[in-house]
Scaffold this active site. Structure first.
Site, PDB file in Angstrom:
ATOM      1  N   LYS A 115       0.811  -1.257   0.108  1.00  0.00           N
ATOM      2  CA  LYS A 115       0.085  -0.049  -0.023  1.00  0.00           C
ATOM      3  C   LYS A 115       1.062   1.190  -0.059  1.00  0.00           C
ATOM      4  CE  LYS A 115      -1.732   2.256   3.317  1.00  0.00           C
ATOM      5  NZ  LYS A 115      -1.768   3.815   2.713  1.00  0.00           N
ATOM      6  N   GLY A 142       7.209   4.606   8.028  1.00  0.00           N
ATOM      7  CA  GLY A 142       6.238   5.816   8.517  1.00  0.00           C
ATOM      8  C   GLY A 142       6.580   6.316   9.907  1.00  0.00           C
ATOM      9  N   GLU A 198      10.423   0.666   9.907  1.00  0.00           N
ATOM     10  CA  GLU A 198      11.357   1.777   9.593  1.00  0.00           C
ATOM     11  C   GLU A 198      10.886   2.991  10.152  1.00  0.00           C
ATOM     12  OE1 GLU A 198      14.807   1.589   8.855  1.00  0.00           O
ATOM     13  OE2 GLU A 198      14.440   0.204   7.107  1.00  0.00           O
ATOM     14  N   CYS A 212      13.719  10.393   6.870  1.00  0.00           N
ATOM     15  CA  CYS A 212      13.833   9.658   8.297  1.00  0.00           C
ATOM     16  C   CYS A 212      15.157   9.792   8.792  1.00  0.00           C
ATOM     17  CB  CYS A 212      13.310   8.282   8.161  1.00  0.00           C
ATOM     18  SG  CYS A 212      14.008   7.296   6.878  1.00  0.00           S
ATOM     19  N   GLU A 218      10.917  14.787  15.783  1.00  0.00           N
ATOM     20  CA  GLU A 218      11.091  14.742  14.244  1.00  0.00           C
ATOM     21  C   GLU A 218      10.195  15.653  13.448  1.00  0.00           C
ATOM     22  OE1 GLU A 218       9.526  11.321  11.876  1.00  0.00           O
ATOM     23  OE2 GLU A 218      11.596  11.218  11.085  1.00  0.00           O
TER      24      GLU A 218
HETATM   25  P1  NAI Z   1       2.044   7.857   8.849  1.00  0.00           P
HETATM   26  O1  NAI Z   1       2.866   7.055   9.695  1.00  0.00           O
HETATM   27  O2  NAI Z   1       0.640   8.013   9.184  1.00  0.00           O
HETATM   28  O3  NAI Z   1       1.998   7.170   7.305  1.00  0.00           O
HETATM   29  C1  NAI Z   1       2.792   6.122   6.580  1.00  0.00           C
HETATM   30  C2  NAI Z   1       2.108   5.197   6.295  1.00  0.00           C
HETATM   31  O4  NAI Z   1       1.247   4.325   6.875  1.00  0.00           O
HETATM   32  C3  NAI Z   1       0.836   5.549   5.172  1.00  0.00           C
HETATM   33  O5  NAI Z   1       0.789   4.734   3.975  1.00  0.00           O
HETATM   34  C4  NAI Z   1      -0.426   5.506   5.804  1.00  0.00           C
HETATM   35  O6  NAI Z   1      -1.598   5.488   4.777  1.00  0.00           O
HETATM   36  C5  NAI Z   1      -0.355   4.331   6.584  1.00  0.00           C
HETATM   37  N1  NAI Z   1      -1.003   4.280   7.905  1.00  0.00           N
HETATM   38  C6  NAI Z   1      -1.480   5.250   8.645  1.00  0.00           C
HETATM   39  N2  NAI Z   1      -2.019   4.697   9.804  1.00  0.00           N
HETATM   40  C7  NAI Z   1      -1.904   3.447   9.573  1.00  0.00           C
HETATM   41  C8  NAI Z   1      -2.460   2.429  10.439  1.00  0.00           C
HETATM   42  N3  NAI Z   1      -3.070   2.643  11.617  1.00  0.00           N
HETATM   43  N4  NAI Z   1      -2.128   1.272  10.091  1.00  0.00           N
HETATM   44  C9  NAI Z   1      -1.470   0.732   9.105  1.00  0.00           C
HETATM   45  N5  NAI Z   1      -1.032   1.555   8.059  1.00  0.00           N
HETATM   46  C10 NAI Z   1      -1.431   2.975   8.453  1.00  0.00           C
HETATM   47  O7  NAI Z   1       2.957   9.025   8.513  1.00  0.00           O
HETATM   48  P2  NAI Z   1       2.154  10.592   8.231  1.00  0.00           P
HETATM   49  O8  NAI Z   1       0.920  10.718   9.133  1.00  0.00           O
HETATM   50  O9  NAI Z   1       2.001  10.544   6.677  1.00  0.00           O
HETATM   51  O10 NAI Z   1       3.318  11.571   8.727  1.00  0.00           O
HETATM   52  C11 NAI Z   1       3.322  12.035  10.054  1.00  0.00           C
HETATM   53  C12 NAI Z   1       4.752  12.109  10.465  1.00  0.00           C
HETATM   54  O11 NAI Z   1       5.499  10.926  10.583  1.00  0.00           O
HETATM   55  C13 NAI Z   1       5.771  12.993   9.596  1.00  0.00           C
HETATM   56  O12 NAI Z   1       5.465  14.300  10.065  1.00  0.00           O
HETATM   57  C14 NAI Z   1       6.994  12.419  10.160  1.00  0.00           C
HETATM   58  O13 NAI Z   1       7.529  12.962  11.182  1.00  0.00           O
HETATM   59  C15 NAI Z   1       6.761  10.984  10.163  1.00  0.00           C
HETATM   60  N6  NAI Z   1       6.999  10.030   8.987  1.00  0.00           N
HETATM   61  C16 NAI Z   1       8.276   9.450   9.072  1.00  0.00           C
HETATM   62  C17 NAI Z   1       8.569   8.641   7.790  1.00  0.00           C
HETATM   63  C18 NAI Z   1       9.724   7.799   7.849  1.00  0.00           C
HETATM   64  O14 NAI Z   1      10.282   7.722   6.771  1.00  0.00           O
HETATM   65  N7  NAI Z   1      10.393   7.570   9.033  1.00  0.00           N
HETATM   66  C19 NAI Z   1       7.596   8.630   6.710  1.00  0.00           C
HETATM   67  C20 NAI Z   1       6.435   9.382   6.857  1.00  0.00           C
HETATM   68  C21 NAI Z   1       6.083  10.194   7.873  1.00  0.00           C
END
Ligand code: NAI
Ligand code: MG
Length: 489
Positions: free
Chosen positions: A193, A245, A267, A301, A398
């Site tokens: 996804k 994420g 990750e 990240c 972050e």
């Molecule tokens: P997120 O963690 O919500 O999104 C990442 C992925 O997880 C997306 O595909 C999303 O649809 C999915 N997701 C969301 N909730 C989920 C759940 N309960 N179960 C399974 N999958 C789920 O990140 P978001 O809200 O887009 O960004 C928020 C903060 O997260 C950013 O400001 C940043 O600090 C951090 N982040 C870190 C990343 C990294 O590479 N370490 C990447 C993206 C965000």
């Protein structure tokens, strides 16, 4: 116009793709279904959502919103495909993965342009970093498909089954490659996804998978937001979860998987220390700091978001940083001269802006470059904070934007203590002329990857992953195979 030396110094070492001169060759459909069982199919409930161009706020396409029933269909398709896929000769599996890599190279210009349109990153980065590295990842793991017995001598390596893979919006195509390539090489089938703001290169990848002739159902790609992700995590037919994420969602997933037999890799976030000693080559270090925090708008990240600079050179480094920030061009991601593109979403821009207010409220001194930004779209000028301390939120949390927090240090031990004073442990950087200092620091900083006299270098052969709240498990290299195998004596 910026001179070539003024560009963010970024060299991924995998530059196959020619420059996209125009966007005429881009083919984005008005609407995308779900890629299940080798076909694009309509979502059961008929629901779709928009994906927009963050640089213009214009709608690019409509993408299917996968429900639990759709996820169930995708998992069943992956399960059905698993038997024949796992029984196929490993060298044959490898050939399919090579084919994905080659077709991706052939279509690299289209991939790069779509990545920049949908996610806001500068075309120079999607063209020279994201797409070539994604193809390189498929090439690398294709090579492992028939060599697993050499990767784990004396042990039997068996695939896990169906892998559920959830990826973020900062490196959409590259993260899809990081997930799919090792899973397939090890004989698993996948349900992936992409993130809700950047689904389009995953849809293009689905087309590549189909054109490569990969057996139906080996790769399934479903689109949607958190609920769709959760449906994958909670599906009993999934054997492994790979997530990249936020730490927050990583925690939710870990709790959901506790007590199940599902293997998982997470990750998560980071707040990397970039440490500059007085004996470093200062101009090079300044380029490394700029690249470390402003590459991909800071949506990285492993971004070097905490700068520690030795007191005797702090004034010089900070002045040079400010001068260099003034030369950075913020704007149209499709313009080859752009250094910093659009912030990925309205929501992420709100997050970043809230941190700018928090940092100033905590007493930090904020500096932003004075470059103009477009009227429409989501933008943030390169920003740094001085006068901040370890307890400040802009130092601890972050931000995931082009925002650098600067602190100074006097001694090696002070730098090390400060660098490790974080709940994260993903990456770090050290800049010094002394080899002994490099070894001592890289061994003492608690982080999965520590760069010396460089930053943000990636290669498919090298493992990547974090300690503490930055996650668990490694992706890339030999270690990345382990995450998709069950090793038996
Ligand atoms: P997120 O963690 O919500 O999104 C990442 C992925 O997880 C997306 O595909 C999303 O649809 C999915 N997701 C969301 N909730 C989920 C759940 N309960 N179960 C399974 N999958 C789920 O990140 P978001 O809200 O887009 O960004 C928020 C903060 O997260 C950013 O400001 C940043 O600090 C951090 N982040 C870190 C990343 C990294 O590479 N370490 C990447 C993206 C965000
Ligand atoms: Mg988008």
């Amino acid at each position: 116009m910026a001179t070539p030396e003024n560009k963010l110094a970024f060299d991924a070492g995998w530059q196959y793709s020619p420059a996209p001169e125009s966007t005429d060759h881009i083919k984005v459909r008005k609407r995308y279904g779900l890629f299940i069982g080798g076909d694009f199919v309509a979502p059961e409930k008929g629901k779709y959502f928009d994906t927009v161009n963050p640089a213009t706020e214009e709608k690019l396409s409509r993408v299917a919103l996968a429900s639990d029933a759709d996820v169930d269909k995708a998992v069943k398709a992956a399960r059905k495909a698993y038997g024949p896929w796992v029984r196929m000769k490993p060298a044959e599996r490898g050939k399919y993965i090579y084919r994905i890599a080659r077709i991706m190279q052939e279509r690299s210009r289209e991939f790069a342009a779509i990545e920049s349109l949908d996610g806001g990153k500068p075309i120079r980065e999607s063209r020279d970093v994201d797409v070539p590295l994604a193809a390189a990842h498929f090439f690398y793991y294709a090579g492992w498909a028939d060599k697993l017995e050499y990767a784990f001598p004396g042990r039997k390596a068996r695939p896990l089954g169906v892998a559920g893979q959830i990826i973020p919006w900062n490196f959409p195509l590259l993260m899809a490659a990081w997930k799919i390539a090792p899973a397939l090489a090890c004989g698993n089938t996948v349900v992936l996804k992409p993130a809700e703001t950047t689904p389009l290169t995953a849809m293009k990848l689905a087309e590549v998978v189909a054109d490569a002739g990969i057996p139906d159902g080996v790769v399934n790609i479903v689109t949607g937001a958190g609920e769709t992700g959760a449906a994958i995590v909670n599906h009993p037919g999934v054997d492994k979860i790979a997530f990249t994420g936020s730490t927050e969602v990583g925690r939710i997933i870990q709790q959901a998987l506790a007590g199940t037999n599902k293997k998982y890799t997470l990750e998560l976030g980071g707040k990397a220390a970039n440490i500059i000693f007085a004996d470093a080559a200062i101009d090079q270090a300044v380029e490394g700091i700029i690249n470390g925090i402003f590459f991909n708008q800071g949506h990285v990240c492993c971004a070097g978001s905490r700068l520690f600079v030795q007191e005797s050179v702090a004034e010089e480094v900070i002045q040079k940083l400010k001068d260099r920030m003034e030369t950075l061009i913020v704007g149209d991601p499709l313009d080859k001269n752009t250094d910093i593109g659009a912030i990925n979403s309205r929501q992420q821009l709100d997050t970043i802006e809230s941190y700018l207010a928090i940092g100033q409220g905590e007493g930090g001194e904020m500096y932003q470059s004075s470059c103009p930004v477009p009227d429409k779209g989501y933008w943030c000028r390169p920003t740094l904070f001085t006068g901040v301390s370890q307890s400040n939120r802009v130092v601890q949390e972050e931000i995931f934007g082009p925002v650098l927090a600067i602190q100074t240090f006097r001694t090696f031990d002070e730098a090390l203590t400060k660098a490790n004073n974080t709940p994260y442990g993903l990456s770090g950087g050290v800049w010094t002329d002394k080899g002994a200092k490099i070894f001592k620091m890289t061994q003492s900083v608690r982080a999965g990857v520590v760069w010396a006299n460089t930053f943000n270098k990636f290669d498919p052969t090298s493992p990547f992953g974090g300690y503490k709240e930055s996650g668990m498990g490694r992706e890339g290299g030999l270690h990345g195979l382990d995450a998709y195998l069950r090793l038996e004596a």
